[in-house]
Scaffold this motif. Structure first.
Motif, PDB file in Angstrom:
ATOM      1  N   ILE A   1      -6.842  -5.120  -5.595  1.00 36.72           N
ATOM      2  CA  ILE A   1      -7.564  -3.912  -6.026  1.00 36.72           C
ATOM      3  C   ILE A   1      -8.183  -3.213  -4.825  1.00 36.72           C
ATOM      4  O   ILE A   1      -8.107  -1.986  -4.695  1.00 36.72           O
ATOM      5  CB  ILE A   1      -8.623  -4.276  -7.080  1.00 36.72           C
ATOM      6  CG1 ILE A   1      -7.945  -4.749  -8.361  1.00 36.72           C
ATOM      7  CG2 ILE A   1      -9.528  -3.082  -7.364  1.00 36.72           C
ATOM      8  CD1 ILE A   1      -8.900  -5.336  -9.384  1.00 36.72           C
ATOM      9  N   ALA A   2      -8.773  -3.979  -3.914  1.00 34.83           N
ATOM     10  CA  ALA A   2      -9.380  -3.385  -2.726  1.00 34.83           C
ATOM     11  C   ALA A   2      -8.324  -2.705  -1.855  1.00 34.83           C
ATOM     12  O   ALA A   2      -8.558  -1.622  -1.308  1.00 34.83           O
ATOM     13  CB  ALA A   2     -10.122  -4.450  -1.926  1.00 34.83           C
ATOM     14  N   ALA A   3      -7.167  -3.333  -1.731  1.00 33.87           N
ATOM     15  CA  ALA A   3      -6.085  -2.731  -0.947  1.00 33.87           C
ATOM     16  C   ALA A   3      -5.594  -1.442  -1.597  1.00 33.87           C
ATOM     17  O   ALA A   3      -5.325  -0.453  -0.903  1.00 33.87           O
ATOM     18  CB  ALA A   3      -4.944  -3.722  -0.800  1.00 33.87           C
ATOM     19  N   ALA A   4      -5.494  -1.436  -2.906  1.00 35.32           N
ATOM     20  CA  ALA A   4      -5.039  -0.239  -3.611  1.00 35.32           C
ATOM     21  C   ALA A   4      -6.048   0.897  -3.465  1.00 35.32           C
ATOM     22  O   ALA A   4      -5.670   2.054  -3.261  1.00 35.32           O
ATOM     23  CB  ALA A   4      -4.812  -0.558  -5.082  1.00 35.32           C
ATOM     24  N   ILE A   5      -7.329   0.576  -3.540  1.00 36.39           N
ATOM     25  CA  ILE A   5      -8.370   1.598  -3.376  1.00 36.39           C
ATOM     26  C   ILE A   5      -8.350   2.148  -1.947  1.00 36.39           C
ATOM     27  O   ILE A   5      -8.448   3.362  -1.732  1.00 36.39           O
ATOM     28  CB  ILE A   5      -9.753   1.020  -3.738  1.00 36.39           C
ATOM     29  CG1 ILE A   5      -9.826   0.764  -5.247  1.00 36.39           C
ATOM     30  CG2 ILE A   5     -10.864   1.970  -3.301  1.00 36.39           C
ATOM     31  CD1 ILE A   5     -11.080   0.029  -5.676  1.00 36.39           C
TER      32      ILE A   5
ATOM     33  N   ALA B   1      -5.276   4.398  -1.534  1.00 31.33           N
ATOM     34  CA  ALA B   1      -5.458   5.668  -2.239  1.00 31.33           C
ATOM     35  C   ALA B   1      -6.430   6.574  -1.486  1.00 31.33           C
ATOM     36  O   ALA B   1      -6.229   7.790  -1.403  1.00 31.33           O
ATOM     37  CB  ALA B   1      -5.955   5.414  -3.660  1.00 31.33           C
ATOM     38  N   THR B   2      -7.483   5.989  -0.923  1.00 39.06           N
ATOM     39  CA  THR B   2      -8.453   6.773  -0.154  1.00 39.06           C
ATOM     40  C   THR B   2      -7.805   7.352   1.096  1.00 39.06           C
ATOM     41  O   THR B   2      -7.998   8.524   1.415  1.00 39.06           O
ATOM     42  CB  THR B   2      -9.655   5.890   0.243  1.00 39.06           C
ATOM     43  OG1 THR B   2     -10.224   5.332  -0.940  1.00 39.06           O
ATOM     44  CG2 THR B   2     -10.698   6.684   0.976  1.00 39.06           C
ATOM     45  N   ALA B   3      -7.029   6.539   1.801  1.00 43.62           N
ATOM     46  CA  ALA B   3      -6.351   7.022   3.004  1.00 43.62           C
ATOM     47  C   ALA B   3      -5.346   8.118   2.662  1.00 43.62           C
ATOM     48  O   ALA B   3      -5.248   9.132   3.369  1.00 43.62           O
ATOM     49  CB  ALA B   3      -5.660   5.859   3.705  1.00 43.62           C
ATOM     50  N   PHE B   4      -4.632   7.947   1.580  1.00 46.96           N
ATOM     51  CA  PHE B   4      -3.659   8.951   1.164  1.00 46.96           C
ATOM     52  C   PHE B   4      -4.342  10.259   0.791  1.00 46.96           C
ATOM     53  O   PHE B   4      -3.883  11.345   1.145  1.00 46.96           O
ATOM     54  CB  PHE B   4      -2.846   8.419  -0.023  1.00 46.96           C
ATOM     55  CG  PHE B   4      -1.697   9.293  -0.419  1.00 46.96           C
ATOM     56  CD1 PHE B   4      -0.612   9.447   0.422  1.00 46.96           C
ATOM     57  CD2 PHE B   4      -1.694   9.961  -1.635  1.00 46.96           C
ATOM     58  CE1 PHE B   4       0.464  10.257   0.066  1.00 46.96           C
ATOM     59  CE2 PHE B   4      -0.635  10.773  -2.005  1.00 46.96           C
ATOM     60  CZ  PHE B   4       0.453  10.926  -1.147  1.00 46.96           C
ATOM     61  N   ALA B   5      -5.479  10.176   0.084  1.00 50.44           N
ATOM     62  CA  ALA B   5      -6.226  11.376  -0.296  1.00 50.44           C
ATOM     63  C   ALA B   5      -6.762  12.087   0.952  1.00 50.44           C
ATOM     64  O   ALA B   5      -6.747  13.319   1.022  1.00 50.44           O
ATOM     65  CB  ALA B   5      -7.371  11.003  -1.232  1.00 50.44           C
TER      66      ALA B   5
END
Length: 44
Positions: free
Chosen positions: A5-9, A12-16
């Motif tokens: 979950i932490a990796a996915a967050i 997603a933050t880096a992509f945004a």
């Protein structure tokens, strides 16, 4: 599971962040006509 979950967050933050910076476009301004010196000149 928490690591996933932490990796996915984080991903997603880096992509945004990349999308936001891309949407802002390139900054206005000119480049310097003088070349940058990347090496130290040799002394004779």
């Amino acid at each position: 599971m928490r690591a996933l979950i932490a990796a996915a967050i984080g991903l997603a933050t880096a992509f945004a962040l990349v999308l936001i910076l891309t949407a802002m476009g390139t900054p206005s301004g000119d480049t310097s006509p003088k070349p940058l010196l990347t090496t130290v000149p040799a002394h004779p």
